[in-house]
Design an enzyme around this catalytic site. Structure first.
Site, PDB file in Angstrom:
ATOM      1  CG  HIS A 189      -0.329   0.455   2.488  1.00  0.00           C
ATOM      2  ND1 HIS A 189      -0.154   1.785   2.815  1.00  0.00           N
ATOM      3  CD2 HIS A 189       0.161  -0.253   3.546  1.00  0.00           C
ATOM      4  CE1 HIS A 189       0.410   1.884   4.008  1.00  0.00           C
ATOM      5  NE2 HIS A 189       0.626   0.664   4.474  1.00  0.00           N
ATOM      6  CB  CYS A 190       1.363   4.200  -1.696  1.00  0.00           C
ATOM      7  SG  CYS A 190       0.308   3.909  -3.112  1.00  0.00           S
ATOM      8  CG  HIS A 191      -3.127   8.454   0.135  1.00  0.00           C
ATOM      9  ND1 HIS A 191      -3.703   9.438  -0.639  1.00  0.00           N
ATOM     10  CD2 HIS A 191      -3.912   8.336   1.228  1.00  0.00           C
ATOM     11  CE1 HIS A 191      -4.782   9.894  -0.029  1.00  0.00           C
ATOM     12  NE2 HIS A 191      -4.919   9.245   1.113  1.00  0.00           N
TER      13      HIS A 191
END
Length: 747
Positions: A189-191
């Site tokens: 995940h990132c944002h």
């Protein structure tokens, strides 16, 4: 990756799936994946303050990426999180929060789904104005300890939003993913789980399957719509693919070609790709030399070879092939519909040419969509799962394939078996390494339409005549053996003898012609492997090490497909000959190391070696499959051919002059060389020592051949006697010391 200021016309996931809006993210002129934003839009995303971008893009504190109510169940592979399974083992997701972790019991869902690792690509403090407040202790919306306390590994690679990481940093991340996938499934995940997350997963697919960059982008976008957003991110995946190409090259003179390198340069390349225990073990020794020496000793001692499962790669390759094919076909169909023009008579040659000339939307880089395992290895297309595509191409698509053929490329739409049969008739090795010429293909439109997307279904395999030498084990079967027992015996003759009371080895051609006997493709792979759910490996022709016997393989239960049959029912077990003594096996292995192959056809060995050179250059799985090669002459010839194709000798003229000038003591001489040099030499000498007591003439031949390969100097050359006398003295002393140490350790 935060989605940033989203385009007004961005379609939701359901719209993309139902209307196949994926084609909208393709460049209409080149047919390549296109960025989601304009150049101006990308520039704005770098200058707009973070809190304003969060408010404009995703709602600020009401961030849609952290609000499960904004997403359908289909868009929540993990309930409570905007997430998608890109592969069966890799999850792309938006960032979770402590509130969501507790409310939706996300950690329990992770454990239930078999997710053992979470990779966070955010920087601490990032997107503080979005969604839930950041945890003070971590700077993220959750505490990593919450996952780690549950036994889930946590990795954080800080990656600037909308930015790209360096190629070496991405390579490190990809290697961590590779290791993590050995433990279980991985969540990234990132944002929003779109930009940076998509780039990393695409780069992993390139690394793991050797697919092209555009294929990886298409595949990730098909599974996770709106992924890989900016031009920089698209370029990052493409540059990473180019970065890997020379690192993977083992034999510089074989396709895909690369510049020749020295031993030191090769070891640097090898360190880039290896990770974990293997990287530490092979820090100063080329993998091919270490592996061949180990396999040679296993053969000499008749030890079993343990092979780890490589199931993920082939299954993933089949899934990627299917998805990319459908996406590109969909794009072509939509382009034709948009043109809304009259279709000329397909049987009118004049109209056909006119339509082709007026075709203004042509995939000029269609080879980018051509899977690497098809373009380079046409003969090894069969995926593990039997995917039967009931699709066909329009006339314009056929003309596009014709244009590619005229440019000398291999169209990815050409039926695999037709390409293979034709190419095998035209292959003519032109150098020490295998370099097949591009075949001139002839096919008609009807055959192409009939066979489009029917890649290697069981009925396509045909006989073994054109496949047995260059088949692919892992791309041809779903049942991966955990252990292959070497039970073939050494033989001192070329031909196989047969006991009257034992079954006659089968004729493979006749087996494939009988549909009642065999319904699954069993194409013999390099080294005698027979793909398919077999319980008895079969090899032909015979070699001095395996003549007249059959290896045994154990397979995991529950992986057989419906149309697979037990080979033991269709293929009689080959007869076993009395095994040679342990001493005889070791002597024969030493003769292979000395290249004294009086019992083997040299042309056959050369052909097999060239095939393995190509395999190792083209496929990562070849390292696993070569463990099934049971002919020591082929293994040793392969190893020496690698040594001889280096840009510079392992032991250069300057090295020999240094040893002569210093009159170095034999016990310390090797340590005067670079660490990579003497560790490589010691690996081969250790192999000779491990073969225990050998006849003097055989050991002498081993040393002479090693000196010739390591120095590229013939004995009868100008300085040959000096080189051979100097190095033979050092090598013999090393052997004596190692034997003494081995004897002391036993006493």
């Amino acid at each position: 990756m935060a989605a940033g200021v989203l385009p007004q016309n961005e379609d939701p996931y359901s719209t993309l799936v139902n209307s196949s809006g994926h084609a909208a993210h393709m460049d209409e002129n080149s047919g390549r994946p296109a960025p989601k934003y304009t150049k101006v839009g990308e520039r704005l995303r770098h200058v707009i303050p973070g809190h304003m971008a969060c408010s404009m893009a995703c709602g600020g504190r009401a961030c849609k990426y952290e609000n499960p109510a904004r997403w359908s169940e289909q868009e929540q592979a993990i309930k409570g999180v905007y997430s998608s399974w890109v592969t069966d083992n890799i999850l792309a997701m938006a960032r979770p929060s402590s509130e969501l972790l507790e409310k939706y019991r996300i950690i329990e869902q992770f454990l239930g789904q078999g997710i053992k690792t979470i990779i966070n690509l955010q920087r601490p403090g990032e997107h503080a104005s979005c969604g839930s407040a950041l945890e003070q202790e971590s700077g993220f919306t959750y505490l990593p300890e919450a996952f780690m306390e549950a036994g889930i590994y946590f990795y954080n690679f800080g990656w600037k939003d909308y930015g790209v990481a360096s190629l070496t940093a991405i390579l490190d991340m990809v290697k961590v993913m590779t290791f993590a996938l050995q433990e279980g499934k991985v969540a990234v995940h990132c944002h929003a789980g779109l930009g940076r997350t998509g780039v990393l997963i695409a780069c992993y697919l390139v690394f793991a399957t050797r697919m092209t960059a555009d294929q990886a982008i298409i595949f990730v976008r098909a599974k996770r719509p709106n992924s890989i957003q900016t031009r920089g991110q698209l370029l990052c995946v493409r540059e990473f693919t180019q970065f890997l190409a020379p690192l993977r090259n083992i034999f510089s003179c074989c396709d895909p070609k690369a510049h020749a390198v020295t031993l030191a340069q090769y070891l640097i390349r090898q360190r880039h790709l290896l990770h974990g225990y293997e990287a530490r073990l092979l820090k100063y020794v080329p993998k091919i030399i270490h592996l061949v020496c180990k396999l040679l000793l296993d053969l000499a001692e008749n030890r079993p070879v343990v092979m780890k499962s490589m199931l993920e790669g082939p299954v993933l390759s089949a899934e990627i092939e299917k998805t990319v094919s459908e996406m590109v076909t969909l794009q072509l169909d939509q382009e034709l519909l948009r043109q809304n023009s009259d279709v000329p008579d397909p049987f009118n040659p004049t109209a056909e040419v006119a339509e082709f000339e007026n075709q203004d939307v042509i995939l000029s880089t269609e080879q980018e969509f051509d899977p690497l395992w098809k373009r380079r290895d046409i003969e090894c297309l069969q995926p593990l799962t039997h995917l039967k595509r009931q699709l066909s191409y329009s006339d314009s698509d056929l003309k596009r394939a014709k244009a590619i053929l005229e440019q000398g490329e291999t169209p990815w739409t050409v039926p695999a078996q037709e390409l293979l049969d034709h190419s095998l008739q035209h292959q003519k090795p032109t150098s020490h390494c295998y370099m097949p010429p591009t075949p001139e293909l002839g096919f008609n439109k009807e055959a192409l339409v009939q066979n489009t997307f029917s890649f290697w279904t069981p009925s396509k395999c045909g006989g073994l005549e054109g496949l047995k030498d260059e088949g692919s084990l892992l791309l041809c079967r779903k049942d991966i053996p955990k252990e292959v027992q070497r039970s073939r015996t050494f033989s001192v003759g070329v031909s196989c003898s047969h006991n009257p009371g034992e079954p006659v080895p089968p004729n493979f051609t006749s087996i494939h012609k009988d549909p009642e006997q065999v319904t699954h493709c069993r194409c013999e792979a390099p080294g005698g492997w027979v793909p398919g759910p077999v319980h008895e490996m079969v090899r032909s022709p015979c070699s001095p090490l395996n003549c007249g016997s059959s290896p045994k393989a154990q397979f995991p239960h529950g992986q057989e497909t419906q149309d697979s049959t037990d080979l033991s029912e269709a293929v009689p077990h080959a007869g076993l000959q009395p095994e040679l003594s342990a001493e005889a096996r070791r002597i024969l292995a030493a003769k292979a190391l000395a290249n004294l192959n009086e019992f083997v056809e040299k042309e056959e060995v050369k052909r097999k070696v060239e095939m393995w050179q190509k395999e190792l250059n083209s496929r990562e799985e070849a390292w696993e499959r070569i463990c099934g090669e049971r002919d020591p002459f082929i293994l040793c010839s392969l190893m020496w051919s690698w040594v001889e194709q280096l840009k510079e000798p392992v032991i250069t003229k300057e090295d020999v002059d240094m040893l002569v000038d210093r009159q170095a003591d034999a016990a310390e001489a090797l340590f005067l060389l670079e660490k990579g040099q003497y560790q490589t030499i010691l690996c081969v000498l250790h192999c000779i020592v491990s073969l225990q007591t050998l006849p003097m003439e055989v050991e002498e031949a081993c040393l002479l051949h090693a000196i010739k390969a390591f120095t590229k100097v013939n004995f009868d050359s100008e300085n040959g006697p000096i080189v051979y006398d100097t190095l033979k003295k050092i090598f013999k002393h090393t052997l004596e010391e190692k034997r003494k140490m081995a004897k002391d350790s036993l006493s």
